[in-house]
Design a protein around this motif. Sequence first.
Motif, PDB file in Angstrom:
ATOM      1  N   HIS A 100       0.695  -1.094  -0.169  1.00 46.30           N
ATOM      2  CA  HIS A 100       0.143   0.121  -0.177  1.00 46.30           C
ATOM      3  C   HIS A 100       0.890   1.258   0.080  1.00 46.30           C
ATOM      4  O   HIS A 100       0.734   1.978   0.990  1.00 46.30           O
ATOM      5  CB  HIS A 100      -0.959   0.021   1.276  1.00 46.30           C
ATOM      6  CG  HIS A 100      -2.155   0.848   0.789  1.00 46.30           C
ATOM      7  ND1 HIS A 100      -2.840   0.923  -0.234  1.00 46.30           N
ATOM      8  CD2 HIS A 100      -2.754   2.098   1.697  1.00 46.30           C
ATOM      9  CE1 HIS A 100      -3.812   1.689   0.003  1.00 46.30           C
ATOM     10  NE2 HIS A 100      -3.749   2.348   1.117  1.00 46.30           N
ATOM     11  N   ASN A 101       1.649   1.362  -1.219  1.00 48.36           N
ATOM     12  CA  ASN A 101       2.656   2.494  -1.425  1.00 48.36           C
ATOM     13  C   ASN A 101       1.794   3.732  -1.705  1.00 48.36           C
ATOM     14  O   ASN A 101       0.900   3.902  -2.466  1.00 48.36           O
ATOM     15  CB  ASN A 101       3.511   1.943  -2.412  1.00 48.36           C
ATOM     16  CG  ASN A 101       4.494   3.222  -2.733  1.00 48.36           C
ATOM     17  OD1 ASN A 101       4.458   4.224  -2.409  1.00 48.36           O
ATOM     18  ND2 ASN A 101       5.666   2.489  -3.208  1.00 48.36           N
ATOM     19  N   PHE A 102       2.063   4.999  -0.937  1.00 45.82           N
ATOM     20  CA  PHE A 102       1.773   6.229  -1.483  1.00 45.82           C
ATOM     21  C   PHE A 102       2.703   6.873  -2.640  1.00 45.82           C
ATOM     22  O   PHE A 102       3.731   7.186  -2.140  1.00 45.82           O
ATOM     23  CB  PHE A 102       1.668   7.176  -0.406  1.00 45.82           C
ATOM     24  CG  PHE A 102       0.634   7.009   0.827  1.00 45.82           C
ATOM     25  CD1 PHE A 102      -0.629   7.225   0.393  1.00 45.82           C
ATOM     26  CD2 PHE A 102       0.999   6.621   1.777  1.00 45.82           C
ATOM     27  CE1 PHE A 102      -1.673   6.911   1.303  1.00 45.82           C
ATOM     28  CE2 PHE A 102       0.113   6.155   3.067  1.00 45.82           C
ATOM     29  CZ  PHE A 102      -1.326   6.288   2.640  1.00 45.82           C
ATOM     30  N   GLN A 103       2.317   6.477  -3.758  1.00 48.48           N
ATOM     31  CA  GLN A 103       3.204   6.782  -4.886  1.00 48.48           C
ATOM     32  C   GLN A 103       3.394   8.118  -5.305  1.00 48.48           C
ATOM     33  O   GLN A 103       4.159   8.497  -6.181  1.00 48.48           O
ATOM     34  CB  GLN A 103       2.849   6.060  -5.995  1.00 48.48           C
ATOM     35  CG  GLN A 103       2.869   4.510  -5.964  1.00 48.48           C
ATOM     36  CD  GLN A 103       2.396   3.572  -6.929  1.00 48.48           C
ATOM     37  OE1 GLN A 103       2.052   4.259  -8.028  1.00 48.48           O
ATOM     38  NE2 GLN A 103       2.427   2.405  -7.086  1.00 48.48           N
ATOM     39  N   TYR A 104       2.389   8.980  -4.936  1.00 48.07           N
ATOM     40  CA  TYR A 104       2.568  10.380  -5.121  1.00 48.07           C
ATOM     41  C   TYR A 104       3.511  11.323  -4.297  1.00 48.07           C
ATOM     42  O   TYR A 104       3.926  12.357  -4.815  1.00 48.07           O
ATOM     43  CB  TYR A 104       1.229  11.077  -4.845  1.00 48.07           C
ATOM     44  CG  TYR A 104       0.549  11.202  -3.321  1.00 48.07           C
ATOM     45  CD1 TYR A 104       1.052  12.121  -2.571  1.00 48.07           C
ATOM     46  CD2 TYR A 104      -0.230  10.150  -3.114  1.00 48.07           C
ATOM     47  CE1 TYR A 104       0.610  12.111  -1.381  1.00 48.07           C
ATOM     48  CE2 TYR A 104      -0.666  10.062  -1.659  1.00 48.07           C
ATOM     49  CZ  TYR A 104      -0.419  10.935  -0.842  1.00 48.07           C
ATOM     50  OH  TYR A 104      -0.723  10.869   0.427  1.00 48.07           O
TER      51      TYR A 104
END
Length: 104
Positions: free
Chosen positions: A22-26
């Motif tokens: 659950h990566n926060f890619q932003y």
Amino acid sequence: MNSPTANPKAQEPLLTTASPFHNFQYVPESRYLLQVLPEAPAIDALNSSSCLLAAATSFCDRLMDEDANANEIYGLRFILEASRALVISATRSVEFGNRQGGAK
């Protein structure tokens, strides 16, 4: 008397390794909100993954019958990411002979 010698490595339970998902890619640096905990029994991680994949399959079947909205797609992606992390965390101990059980 020919008795098989006990192999202590075979008796050792396989443990999970830490596996973030659950990566926060932003954000510029990759940060994870959640991770699979290390040193849990690998069989529990695989059982949980199996249950999540069954739910994802059922969810996907329902979504194909109707239009999916953004929340439903997000939920399905989250379920798949969590399941993948559980499998990865359990298979590392199998691949590396439990040497990494607990460390990423």
